[in-house]
Design a protein around this motif. Sequence first.
Motif, PDB file in Angstrom:
ATOM      1  N   ASP A 492      20.960   1.614 -18.603  1.00  0.00           N
ATOM      2  CA  ASP A 492      21.973   2.594 -18.228  1.00  0.00           C
ATOM      3  C   ASP A 492      23.242   2.294 -19.017  1.00  0.00           C
ATOM      4  O   ASP A 492      23.661   1.129 -19.119  1.00  0.00           O
ATOM      5  CB  ASP A 492      22.268   2.513 -16.730  1.00  0.00           C
ATOM      6  N   TYR A 493      23.850   3.343 -19.549  1.00  0.00           N
ATOM      7  CA  TYR A 493      25.052   3.187 -20.354  1.00  0.00           C
ATOM      8  C   TYR A 493      26.158   4.065 -19.797  1.00  0.00           C
ATOM      9  O   TYR A 493      25.951   5.262 -19.542  1.00  0.00           O
ATOM     10  CB  TYR A 493      24.793   3.573 -21.816  1.00  0.00           C
ATOM     11  N   GLU A 494      27.298   3.465 -19.609  1.00  0.00           N
ATOM     12  CA  GLU A 494      28.492   4.194 -19.214  1.00  0.00           C
ATOM     13  C   GLU A 494      29.171   4.688 -20.488  1.00  0.00           C
ATOM     14  O   GLU A 494      29.458   3.899 -21.392  1.00  0.00           O
ATOM     15  CB  GLU A 494      29.418   3.252 -18.446  1.00  0.00           C
ATOM     16  N   SER A 496      32.152   6.957 -22.606  1.00  0.00           N
ATOM     17  CA  SER A 496      33.478   7.576 -22.613  1.00  0.00           C
ATOM     18  C   SER A 496      33.797   8.073 -24.012  1.00  0.00           C
ATOM     19  O   SER A 496      33.258   7.576 -25.004  1.00  0.00           O
ATOM     20  CB  SER A 496      34.551   6.594 -22.136  1.00  0.00           C
ATOM     21  N   ALA A 554      36.148   9.662 -19.281  1.00  0.00           N
ATOM     22  CA  ALA A 554      34.859   9.236 -18.738  1.00  0.00           C
ATOM     23  C   ALA A 554      33.878  10.390 -18.788  1.00  0.00           C
ATOM     24  O   ALA A 554      34.092  11.443 -18.186  1.00  0.00           O
ATOM     25  CB  ALA A 554      35.030   8.739 -17.311  1.00  0.00           C
ATOM     26  N   GLY A 556      30.411   9.856 -18.111  1.00  0.00           N
ATOM     27  CA  GLY A 556      29.339   9.650 -17.148  1.00  0.00           C
ATOM     28  C   GLY A 556      28.416   8.524 -17.565  1.00  0.00           C
ATOM     29  O   GLY A 556      28.699   7.772 -18.507  1.00  0.00           O
ATOM     30  N   THR A 557      27.303   8.402 -16.863  1.00  0.00           N
ATOM     31  CA  THR A 557      26.322   7.345 -17.121  1.00  0.00           C
ATOM     32  C   THR A 557      25.006   7.971 -17.568  1.00  0.00           C
ATOM     33  O   THR A 557      24.551   8.960 -16.991  1.00  0.00           O
ATOM     34  CB  THR A 557      26.105   6.486 -15.868  1.00  0.00           C
ATOM     35  N   LYS A 588      29.031   1.493 -22.826  1.00  0.00           N
ATOM     36  CA  LYS A 588      28.984   0.181 -22.192  1.00  0.00           C
ATOM     37  C   LYS A 588      27.657   0.024 -21.481  1.00  0.00           C
ATOM     38  O   LYS A 588      27.330   0.786 -20.578  1.00  0.00           O
ATOM     39  CB  LYS A 588      30.136   0.038 -21.192  1.00  0.00           C
ATOM     40  N   LEU A 590      25.223  -1.245 -18.878  1.00  0.00           N
ATOM     41  CA  LEU A 590      25.390  -1.740 -17.518  1.00  0.00           C
ATOM     42  C   LEU A 590      24.320  -2.767 -17.193  1.00  0.00           C
ATOM     43  O   LEU A 590      23.201  -2.714 -17.728  1.00  0.00           O
ATOM     44  CB  LEU A 590      25.323  -0.572 -16.528  1.00  0.00           C
TER      45      LEU A 590
END
Length: 591
Positions: A492-494, A496, A554, A556-557, A588, A590
Amino acid sequence: MRTCNRCLLGALVVVCLFGWLTAARAATAERPNVLVILTDDQGWGDLSIHGNTNLETPNIDSLAHDGALFERFFVCPVCSPTRAEFLTGRYHPRGGVHGVSTGAERLNTDEKTIAEAFKAAGYATGAFGKWHNGTQFPYHPNARGFDQYYGFTSGHWGHYFDTMMDHNGEIVTGKGFIIDDLTDHALDFIEQNRERPFFCYVPYNTPHSPFHVPDRFYDRFPESRIKLRSRDAEMEELDKTRCALAMVENIDWNVGRLLARLNELNLAENTIVVYFSDNGPNTWRFNGGMKGRKGSTDEGGVRVPCLVRWPGHIKPGTVVPQIAAAIDLLPTLTDMAGIAPVGSKPLDGQSLRPLLTGASDSWPDRMIFSHWNKRVSVRTQQYRLDMKGALYDMVADPRQDRDISGEKPEITASLRNAVAAWQAEVLPSIAEDDRPFPIGFDKHLTILPARDGVPGGKVQRSGKAPNCSYFTNWTSTEDRITWDVEVLQAADYEVSVYYTCPAADVGSTYELSVGDTSIRGRVSDAHDPPLRGAEADRADRGGESYVKDFRPLAAGTMRLPRGRAMLTLRALEVPGSQVMDVRCVVLKKLP
């Protein structure tokens, strides 16, 4: 009795272990520290020790007075190739470096660096400045042997005061003038590691444009001070010369700070200091009458300052007339430090220690090749064969005014054959570049700057030079911004997007997709900071982009599978005149 024997055996083990650790610490402590200072676009002529009376560089000059000066030291015609050759001891095409932006500046991950060699030997390693050999991990300096990094990984930067910086993979804001800021961090690193050997690399980014420098340096350069001029005087732009020389005097002041700190910490006697530049001057200005400047494979484009100080080992005032090059610094510094290079690939450079310490009575002639954009020249101790096959006697004709290829047919033929053989061996390494930009190498952020993306439709770059650009003119649902990426770890990647958008244009909806996976978002908040950079310009910045203070939006993920894909930004609805300006996409991973 057995208990006593066990106690005795245990005591002996402790004593032996303590002795081994003490010996290991002593051996490490005896190794010299290393401080390497690399400047950006500073020509051979930009030092007072080389006869330039337009400026004063007493701190840099002191390295030659107290150590050695190379009379003929050669690098590449532009920035990132020289950095790659310093890092690896190998000609830059071997490591995949064939450009200065859009991914071509990246050093292949199977190349081993000088920092990795020193780190393996127990050194603390730090780099503070312009990296220019890759942004995303594993190209990032923290993945190439440097414990600490502070600076920027791009080739150009649009603003030199309180600017966006990278600190160990995180986006931060710098403090003050960039060269002073970089020096502050290098000074902190030296002080923090004063009890152990350290390898400190300080690649400054001036006097590269834009032409920014604090007032107290610039005000010392009225136009009347510029007495010595370029050999092509009609090409010289005095406003750029004034600022470039002021920037060099600022570098000199910061070099003085570094040398003073070594003295204050009683480290100077056990520290090797190297100072050199990455290519010829970026403008037409005094350069000893040599032909060419930055971008040229002629003497003026590739001959730069190189000064080395090592008290007690290099005799003060040593002058090295033999030709040498950036490829020689890795084998030289590892040799002087008594450590081994890492990796199995053969080096193109050779150790210059015998020349520096006076341990060699003879030195065989050699050939040093200079390459940029398929243009190749070769230098021996006496001759240079230029990219067109013309031959010059650099002893009798250092200006390269007279082609003597017709008078020296055997030498000309020999050097032309050597160039052809070098091209056949080295250049195929960069014939095709199909390296995507990696995502999710480790715990660090993945930053995908506009520099590495491709604008589609009516989207434009904010400046001709991609390095510090952002995407603008995103006005339609038909427009696209894409990055060729490879997800290294499924996770999972956040996500932005660093953006700006005026209040009148708020409300666009967008989609960010990686292959078949996508998320949607809305530009709901205005963020419209002013352009920065023009207020500090001392001269025309050419194709360098101005900058803005971008803010993360932001998005999302996303759950991304492993593999290669296209990361795409597109608009679904544009109620105003534009969607947003985009500086970079940040992912990022997770836990």
